[in-house]
Design an enzyme around this catalytic site. Structure first.
Site, PDB file in Angstrom:
ATOM      1  N   SER A  95       0.826  -1.202   0.000  1.00  0.00           N
ATOM      2  CA  SER A  95       0.000   0.000   0.000  1.00  0.00           C
ATOM      3  C   SER A  95       0.867   1.261   0.000  1.00  0.00           C
ATOM      4  O   SER A  95       1.666   1.458  -0.930  1.00  0.00           O
ATOM      5  CB  SER A  95      -0.941  -0.041   1.207  1.00  0.00           C
ATOM      6  OG  SER A  95      -1.965   0.906   1.089  1.00  0.00           O
ATOM      7  N   ASP A 224      -9.817  -5.444  -4.108  1.00  0.00           N
ATOM      8  CA  ASP A 224      -9.217  -4.449  -3.214  1.00  0.00           C
ATOM      9  C   ASP A 224     -10.132  -3.231  -3.154  1.00  0.00           C
ATOM     10  O   ASP A 224     -10.282  -2.515  -4.145  1.00  0.00           O
ATOM     11  CB  ASP A 224      -7.825  -4.061  -3.735  1.00  0.00           C
ATOM     12  CG  ASP A 224      -7.027  -3.205  -2.767  1.00  0.00           C
ATOM     13  OD1 ASP A 224      -7.636  -2.375  -2.078  1.00  0.00           O
ATOM     14  OD2 ASP A 224      -5.800  -3.368  -2.717  1.00  0.00           O
ATOM     15  N   HIS A 253      -7.457  -5.916   0.045  1.00  0.00           N
ATOM     16  CA  HIS A 253      -6.279  -5.076   0.275  1.00  0.00           C
ATOM     17  C   HIS A 253      -5.380  -5.692   1.350  1.00  0.00           C
ATOM     18  O   HIS A 253      -4.160  -5.522   1.302  1.00  0.00           O
ATOM     19  CB  HIS A 253      -6.722  -3.674   0.700  1.00  0.00           C
ATOM     20  CG  HIS A 253      -5.614  -2.668   0.708  1.00  0.00           C
ATOM     21  ND1 HIS A 253      -4.876  -2.361  -0.425  1.00  0.00           N
ATOM     22  CD2 HIS A 253      -5.096  -1.888   1.702  1.00  0.00           C
ATOM     23  CE1 HIS A 253      -3.962  -1.453  -0.133  1.00  0.00           C
ATOM     24  NE2 HIS A 253      -4.070  -1.151   1.148  1.00  0.00           N
TER      25      HIS A 253
END
Length: 273
Positions: A95, A224, A253
């Site tokens: 991320s 996600d 995610h």
């Protein structure tokens, strides 16, 4: 407990276990190096040296009021890498940590970085605009900012639900995982976390992706709900010189935790390739 005092006085907490080829893990927002537990144990048991830090303002590092931007994050990593004299290193970022990893590799990694892995990464650019129609509307990021500033104790209870895909039909809520996400988030400083929303969403990593000339693996789940793969992973792979991409059907995610067996094997195969 290991810490490094950076040139600006910030103390960075880090973990450094094992020996062998180093793997450096870059965590996501608003978490800490603890988010890499499943990867740290997996690769440590396979003979790798594993390093993971708490980004400034996060976890056990100094709760900074300034320097909460991607250039500073990458510079901090460089100071830690030079302190540990890491070479032939695989950098793995999730991320926000994906942005940090690729910015570090592009700016400082020549001669030290051997490969990069981007997991659910924010690269090349998250915000929705005419050039990125699949991106995240700025209003969504403004809402994250507002909730982080004014209501993070409750917001950090709610965000793990879509983060891990617990809101999908048939998904089982793992309370311990949700609590651990909240614990990590609340360890960090509110000012750094607030500033970091801009850092992860409004930084353009296009030139970083183009510049990196080592192999880069892009991993993303097609479910996600935090960082849409069409706006990020599919655009990143087009910019990389030596890129490989895997899109996992139905994964979230937070797949590095809830699907650690799948993700760890993909990373190991890439390292060995």
């Amino acid at each position: 407990m290991k810490t490094l005092t950076l040139k600006d006085g910030t103390e960075i907490f880090y973990k450094d276990f094992g020996s062998g080829q180093p793997i450096f893990f870059h965590h996501g927002w608003p978490l800490s190096s603890d988010d890499w537990d499943a990867q740290i144990m997996y690769f440590l048991e396979r003979g790798y040296r594993v390093i993971a830090h708490d980004r400034r303002g996060h976890g056990r590092s100094t709760q900074t009021a300034v320097g909460n931007d991607m250039d500073t994050f990458a510079s901090d990593v460089n100071e830690l890498v030079e302190h540990l004299d890491l070479k032939n290193t695989i950098h793995v970022g999730h991320s926000t940590g994906g942005g940090e990893a690729i910015r570090y590799a592009a700016k400082y990694g020549k001669g030290r970085v051997s490969k990069v892995v981007l997991i659910g990464a924010v690269t090349p650019y998250m915000i929705k605009n005419e050039n990125n129609p699949k991106g995240v509307p700025i209003e969504v990021l403004d809402d994250i900012r507002n909730n982080t500033k004014n209501n993070r104790y409750q917001f950090f209870k709610e965000l793990p639900i879509p983060f891990y895909g617990f809101n999908r039909d048939g998904a089982k809520l793992i309370e311990g995982l949700r609590d651990n996400w909240w614990r990590q988030g609340m360890m960090g400083g509110v000012k750094a976390q607030y500033d970091s929303v801009k850092a992860f969403s409004e930084t353009d990593f296009t030139e970083d992706l183009k510049t990196v000339d080592v192999p880069v693996l892009v991993l993303h789940g097609d479910d996600d709900q935090i960082v849409p793969y069409e706006a990020t992973a599919l655009r990143s792979i087009e910019l990389l010189q030596k890129g490989k991409i895997i899109i996992y059907p139905g994964l979230s995610h937070g797949m590095l935790t809830v699907n650690a067996d799948i993700i760890n094997k993909s990373i190991l195969d890439f390292i060995k390739s």
